[in-house]
Each structure stands twice: as C-alpha cells, then as structure tokens.
Design a protein around this motif. Structure first.
Motif, PDB file in Angstrom:
ATOM      1  N   ASN A 172       0.837  -1.188   0.000  1.00 52.98           N
ATOM      2  CA  ASN A 172       0.000   0.000   0.000  1.00 52.98           C
ATOM      3  C   ASN A 172       0.878   1.244   0.000  1.00 52.98           C
ATOM      4  O   ASN A 172       2.081   1.177  -0.224  1.00 52.98           O
ATOM      5  CB  ASN A 172      -0.927  -0.018   1.226  1.00 52.98           C
ATOM      6  CG  ASN A 172      -0.143  -0.267   2.516  1.00 52.98           C
ATOM      7  OD1 ASN A 172       1.054   0.008   2.580  1.00 52.98           O
ATOM      8  ND2 ASN A 172      -0.827  -0.782   3.521  1.00 52.98           N
ATOM      9  N   ASP A 173       0.255   2.398   0.242  1.00 53.52           N
ATOM     10  CA  ASP A 173       1.007   3.649   0.247  1.00 53.52           C
ATOM     11  C   ASP A 173       2.161   3.601   1.249  1.00 53.52           C
ATOM     12  O   ASP A 173       3.253   4.097   0.982  1.00 53.52           O
ATOM     13  CB  ASP A 173       0.086   4.823   0.592  1.00 53.52           C
ATOM     14  CG  ASP A 173      -0.910   5.121  -0.514  1.00 53.52           C
ATOM     15  OD1 ASP A 173      -0.651   4.715  -1.667  1.00 53.52           O
ATOM     16  OD2 ASP A 173      -1.943   5.751  -0.235  1.00 53.52           O
ATOM     17  N   GLN A 174       1.907   2.992   2.405  1.00 56.88           N
ATOM     18  CA  GLN A 174       2.923   2.936   3.456  1.00 56.88           C
ATOM     19  C   GLN A 174       4.168   2.170   2.991  1.00 56.88           C
ATOM     20  O   GLN A 174       5.295   2.610   3.199  1.00 56.88           O
ATOM     21  CB  GLN A 174       2.338   2.265   4.707  1.00 56.88           C
ATOM     22  CG  GLN A 174       3.107   2.505   5.991  1.00 56.88           C
ATOM     23  CD  GLN A 174       2.732   3.823   6.645  1.00 56.88           C
ATOM     24  OE1 GLN A 174       1.746   4.438   6.284  1.00 56.88           O
ATOM     25  NE2 GLN A 174       3.526   4.245   7.602  1.00 56.88           N
ATOM     26  N   ILE A 177       6.114   4.171   0.262  1.00 50.46           N
ATOM     27  CA  ILE A 177       6.914   5.240   0.855  1.00 50.46           C
ATOM     28  C   ILE A 177       8.109   4.662   1.600  1.00 50.46           C
ATOM     29  O   ILE A 177       9.202   5.227   1.595  1.00 50.46           O
ATOM     30  CB  ILE A 177       6.063   6.124   1.783  1.00 50.46           C
ATOM     31  CG1 ILE A 177       4.943   6.796   0.986  1.00 50.46           C
ATOM     32  CG2 ILE A 177       6.922   7.167   2.481  1.00 50.46           C
ATOM     33  CD1 ILE A 177       5.418   7.610  -0.213  1.00 50.46           C
ATOM     34  N   VAL A 203       4.323   5.395  -9.946  1.00 44.07           N
ATOM     35  CA  VAL A 203       3.345   6.387  -9.496  1.00 44.07           C
ATOM     36  C   VAL A 203       3.713   7.720 -10.130  1.00 44.07           C
ATOM     37  O   VAL A 203       4.834   7.909 -10.600  1.00 44.07           O
ATOM     38  CB  VAL A 203       3.329   6.532  -7.955  1.00 44.07           C
ATOM     39  CG1 VAL A 203       2.856   5.250  -7.297  1.00 44.07           C
ATOM     40  CG2 VAL A 203       4.699   6.940  -7.418  1.00 44.07           C
ATOM     41  N   ASN A 207       1.536  12.459  -7.201  1.00 42.49           N
ATOM     42  CA  ASN A 207       0.991  11.528  -6.216  1.00 42.49           C
ATOM     43  C   ASN A 207       2.058  11.138  -5.193  1.00 42.49           C
ATOM     44  O   ASN A 207       1.782  11.028  -3.987  1.00 42.49           O
ATOM     45  CB  ASN A 207       0.453  10.278  -6.911  1.00 42.49           C
ATOM     46  CG  ASN A 207      -0.347   9.392  -5.969  1.00 42.49           C
ATOM     47  OD1 ASN A 207      -1.123   9.883  -5.153  1.00 42.49           O
ATOM     48  ND2 ASN A 207      -0.153   8.082  -6.060  1.00 42.49           N
ATOM     49  N   LEU A 208       3.301  10.921  -5.661  1.00 38.40           N
ATOM     50  CA  LEU A 208       4.381  10.580  -4.740  1.00 38.40           C
ATOM     51  C   LEU A 208       4.629  11.728  -3.764  1.00 38.40           C
ATOM     52  O   LEU A 208       4.774  11.495  -2.557  1.00 38.40           O
ATOM     53  CB  LEU A 208       5.657  10.264  -5.519  1.00 38.40           C
ATOM     54  CG  LEU A 208       6.895   9.965  -4.664  1.00 38.40           C
ATOM     55  CD1 LEU A 208       6.648   8.774  -3.744  1.00 38.40           C
ATOM     56  CD2 LEU A 208       8.112   9.723  -5.545  1.00 38.40           C
ATOM     57  N   LYS A 211       1.641  11.771  -1.201  1.00 40.30           N
ATOM     58  CA  LYS A 211       1.658  10.671  -0.230  1.00 40.30           C
ATOM     59  C   LYS A 211       2.868  10.770   0.705  1.00 40.30           C
ATOM     60  O   LYS A 211       2.761  10.523   1.901  1.00 40.30           O
ATOM     61  CB  LYS A 211       1.663   9.321  -0.955  1.00 40.30           C
ATOM     62  CG  LYS A 211       0.414   9.040  -1.765  1.00 40.30           C
ATOM     63  CD  LYS A 211      -0.836   9.044  -0.888  1.00 40.30           C
ATOM     64  CE  LYS A 211      -2.085   8.714  -1.710  1.00 40.30           C
ATOM     65  NZ  LYS A 211      -3.313   8.793  -0.872  1.00 40.30           N
TER      66      LYS A 211
END
Length: 279
Positions: A172-174, A177, A203, A207-208, A211
């Motif tokens: 996911n996003d977590q 990152i 991405v 968006n990067l 997030k």
C-alpha cells in the motif's frame, strides 16, 4: 564503555539460559518498558514476547524490534540464548534510518524470522557491532564499521518484512513510501530526482509528493536536503575535510548552493558551525 554522546547505541546485552533449574515450560517473565528502541536476535531456544495487544512466539532466527515507550514482556519456554541492542533511532546513521520513519509502528512489537544463513550473518553483524561499541573512543573508521554492522541487521529486517508484506498482498502507500525512503537514504548524496523515484515505483510525481508529505511531513526534495544537511554536519564535526569537498560529497552541485542551504537551515555558515561544534 561505549561511544559517548556521539553514538546511538545505549547498551548491548547478551542473554542465555538462566542459572536456576528450569523445567520445560518454566520461564522467567519480565514486564517492562524503556525510553529507547530495542533490536533482539534470538539464537537458540524458544519463548514469547508480548505487548498489550500481542503475544508473539519466537525461536532461533527471530529478529524482534521493540519501539521506545511500549510496555512489553518476554518469557522463556525453552532455554534460550541471544543478544539485544538498545539504541536511539533518532541518532542512528542516516543510511540506516529509513526503517524508523514510514512503517515504524510505535505501539506494536515487530518480528521477522530469518533463515539459518541470514541468522548467522545477523549474529556476525551483532558481534562486530558489540566489538566497536566497547571501544572507549570512536574514530571515523569505527563509526563506519558500527554503521555498516547495524545497517546489515536493519536491512535484513526490512527485507524479510517487505517479503512478508508482498506475500500477504499488502503493498500500500505505506510500503511504497518505505521503499522510497530506503532509496533516498542510500542515494541522498547523488543527483537522485523525484521523477526517478516516481517512475521506479510506478506512481506519478504529484501523487508521490502528496503521499510522501502526508506520511513523512515534508516533501521528498526537502527530505533529501535535510539528510544532506545532517551528513554535512557530521563531516564538519568529525573530519577536517575542506568545506568545498564536503559540499560535493553530500550531493550539492556547487559550494555556493551548499552555503545558501546551510545558512538557511542552520543560521550560520558551515565554517562558523564547525568552529562551534568541532571536538
């Protein structure tokens, strides 16, 4: 013993089967908390680590990460042996610090299970870390050996954690990152760009940035600048390298840009800062 205020290691403790007679299933339960982080490698035996919401079985090859302030306990069910490193994650070398930003759960114990070969490699790293930590004084070589030894354990932890997340289908996003942070910490001194990071992780740049800023609190570009400033301070304090050389080493294309960023971030020139902070 230890490396003083410049070091990030608080203590290194080895544990082994207790001296009292212990029957199968009779362990010693200790419940406590501390204001530092803990990374424990179990080498033999079995037991459990617990927190208010967890009860985790550990055995040979378990690598356990416990955040500061978390009340936790452990119990030995089969005589065990291992080593615990207590440290301050806010003071560890920059290259190793990515694990303790995105994805660092402050209210949970994290645990991964190494295979036999990687357990041996982790033990070697812990042994070298302990050897350097026991030195009365730290020089630049000792600092680098300490960093590499600790970083090896951190990278092993992160690799196994990422494999588990991928197997569970939880990218996911977590976790994206977290991977971006890993790359930034490894290459912050190079001409790494947000475009390159975004392309690598499929991405968009916008968006990067969005997030990353939501999770970390600053933009990717500012985060890289902050890392360069921290590394520049370390080099100014611990070495006699020329300021122009340090500027290039931490990733600035010109010394004038380095001076501008340094003065803006610190409020004085690199030369003035070095005079105030040199050992």
């Amino acid at each position: 013993m230890g490396q003083g205020k410049e070091g990030f290691i608080i203590s290194i403790d080895r544990f082994k089967p207790h001296t009292f007679n212990m029957e199968e299933g009779d362990g010693l339960f200790i419940s406590h908390s501390h204001d530092y982080d803990e990374l424990t490698l179990v080498l033999d035996g079995e037991g459990y680590y617990s927190s208010p919401e967890q009860n985790i079985k550990v055995s040979a090859g378990s690598l356990v990460l416990i955040p500061p302030g978390l009340h936790h306990g452990f119990v030995c069910t089969k005589p065990w042996r291992g080593v615990s490193v207590h440290f301050n994650h806010e003071r560890i070398p920059l290259q190793s610090r990515y694990l303790f930003h995105a994805g660092y759960e402050c209210n949970r114990i994290q645990c991964i299970q190494l295979d036999a070969e990687d357990t041996e490699w982790a033990e070697i790293s812990f042994n070298q870390l302990e050897k350097e930590w026991k030195k009365e004084r730290i020089d630049i070589d000792s600092f680098n050996i300490t960093r590499i030894a600790f970083e090896t354990a951190v990278v092993l932890f992160q690799r196994y954690q990422a494999v588990s997340a991928h197997a569970a289908g939880s990218r996911n996003d977590q976790t994206i990152i977290q991977d971006v942070l890993k790359e930034i910490h490894a290459r912050f001194y190079s001409q790494l760009t947000v475009h390159e990071l975004a392309s690598k992780h499929f991405v968009s740049e916008s968006n990067l940035r969005k997030k990353f800023t939501e999770i970390i609190g600053v933009s990717p570009k500012q985060y890289m600048i902050n890392l360069r400033m921290e590394e520049a301070k370390r080099l100014l304090r611990q070495t006699d390298k020329a300021i122009e050389s340090i500027s290039s080493e931490v990733g600035f294309t010109s010394s004038s840009r380095f001076y501008d960023f340094f003065v803006k971030a610190v409020g004085m020139t690199p030369y003035e800062w070095r005079k105030q902070n040199i050992k």
